[in-house]
Write an enzyme that holds these catalytic residues in place. Sequence first.
Site, mmCIF file in Angstrom:
data_model
loop_
_atom_site.group_PDB
_atom_site.id
_atom_site.type_symbol
_atom_site.label_atom_id
_atom_site.label_comp_id
_atom_site.label_asym_id
_atom_site.label_seq_id
_atom_site.Cartn_x
_atom_site.Cartn_y
_atom_site.Cartn_z
ATOM 1 N N ASP A 194 41.578 35.735 39.800
ATOM 2 C CA ASP A 194 42.105 36.992 40.345
ATOM 3 C C ASP A 194 41.830 38.107 39.351
ATOM 4 O O ASP A 194 42.568 38.310 38.387
ATOM 5 C CB ASP A 194 43.603 36.884 40.623
ATOM 6 C CG ASP A 194 44.148 38.099 41.369
ATOM 7 O OD1 ASP A 194 43.514 39.177 41.297
ATOM 8 O OD2 ASP A 194 45.195 37.980 42.008
ATOM 9 N N HIS A 199 46.454 43.849 36.906
ATOM 10 C CA HIS A 199 47.122 42.901 36.014
ATOM 11 C C HIS A 199 46.636 42.976 34.570
ATOM 12 O O HIS A 199 47.061 42.178 33.730
ATOM 13 C CB HIS A 199 46.942 41.487 36.553
ATOM 14 C CG HIS A 199 47.329 41.343 37.992
ATOM 15 N ND1 HIS A 199 48.629 41.480 38.414
ATOM 16 C CD2 HIS A 199 46.576 41.144 39.107
ATOM 17 C CE1 HIS A 199 48.671 41.336 39.731
ATOM 18 N NE2 HIS A 199 47.445 41.134 40.172
ATOM 19 N N ILE A 214 51.195 44.425 35.754
ATOM 20 C CA ILE A 214 52.198 43.465 36.212
ATOM 21 C C ILE A 214 51.603 42.057 36.261
ATOM 22 O O ILE A 214 50.391 41.878 36.300
ATOM 23 C CB ILE A 214 52.752 43.844 37.596
ATOM 24 C CG1 ILE A 214 51.634 43.799 38.660
ATOM 25 C CG2 ILE A 214 53.411 45.215 37.552
ATOM 26 C CD1 ILE A 214 52.124 44.034 40.080
ATOM 27 N N GLY A 217 51.544 37.871 41.340
ATOM 28 C CA GLY A 217 52.576 37.189 42.115
ATOM 29 C C GLY A 217 52.334 35.699 42.178
ATOM 30 O O GLY A 217 53.270 34.895 42.104
#
Length: 294
Positions: A194, A199, A214, A217
């Site tokens: 990803d 991120h 962040i 998820g």
Amino acid sequence: MPIDPVKATTAAPRTASLAWDHKDVLLYHLGIGAGSHQGGRSLATDPGELRYTLESRLHVLPSFATVAGGGRAVAGALTMPGIDIDLAAVLHGGQTVTLHRPLPIRATGVTQTSRVAAVYDKGKAAVIVLRSDTEDDDGPLWTGVSEIFVKGEGGFGGERGTTERLPAPDTEPGLTVDRHVREDQALLYRLSGDWNPLHADPEFARLAGFDKPILHGLCSYGIVLKAVVDTVLSGDVARVRSYVTRFAGVVYPGETLRVRIWRDTPGPGRVQVTAGVVERDDAPVLTDTLVEYA
């Protein structure tokens, strides 16, 4: 319009060939914190952790399905016909993995077929529902359903869809587990496929409305499943049958996830879970979360 729901849902499914080996599995496990420092002690040589970090003892956490072969299913959804969106507007809304049998440590020639199952109009946002079916020569391996939340793309007059909620039990959880997220956790996790700069890149994160990058998820998703497997299922990954969650908030690297676990709730063979951030008054991260097991 960036999203054409009819074009997206009627497009021919996409098929990809997946392969992975023990190095991919080990990298994924490290990316969700296996072998890291927790509760004041290092787990690097803990026998239970070596099942995740040492090739001679290796098993595969079922959430690896979300990154197997580089996690092409979700990335592919964003380039399907009828979908043209800004990565800065994208968040993962929910994830389900249903296991048909334990995942192998090594695999080649695995076939994954993905399609957009629905596009829902949530008013200020759209939700793209992607279904992926994965199999090898011996038959089905897993089925995945991803819900991709796209800010600013709603209001096109489409179906709103339904949301199945799973309220947390009124009783105290049987188990509470804290998992500290390393400062570099997102940088390590993204190596599993990803590459969204949300991120890693502070400037991109600010454009997306966050103070700083962040955690993925799906990294939180893996951390929580590992906590359930290790505490409820005696570390036996083969017992997991399905795992569903809704992403309710973000985690910043360096924070601590508090995982609350209710055994055999809402019935035998099920574990209900919530996860929140300790440092932000238990701000919700995962809700409507259920692990079914054998």
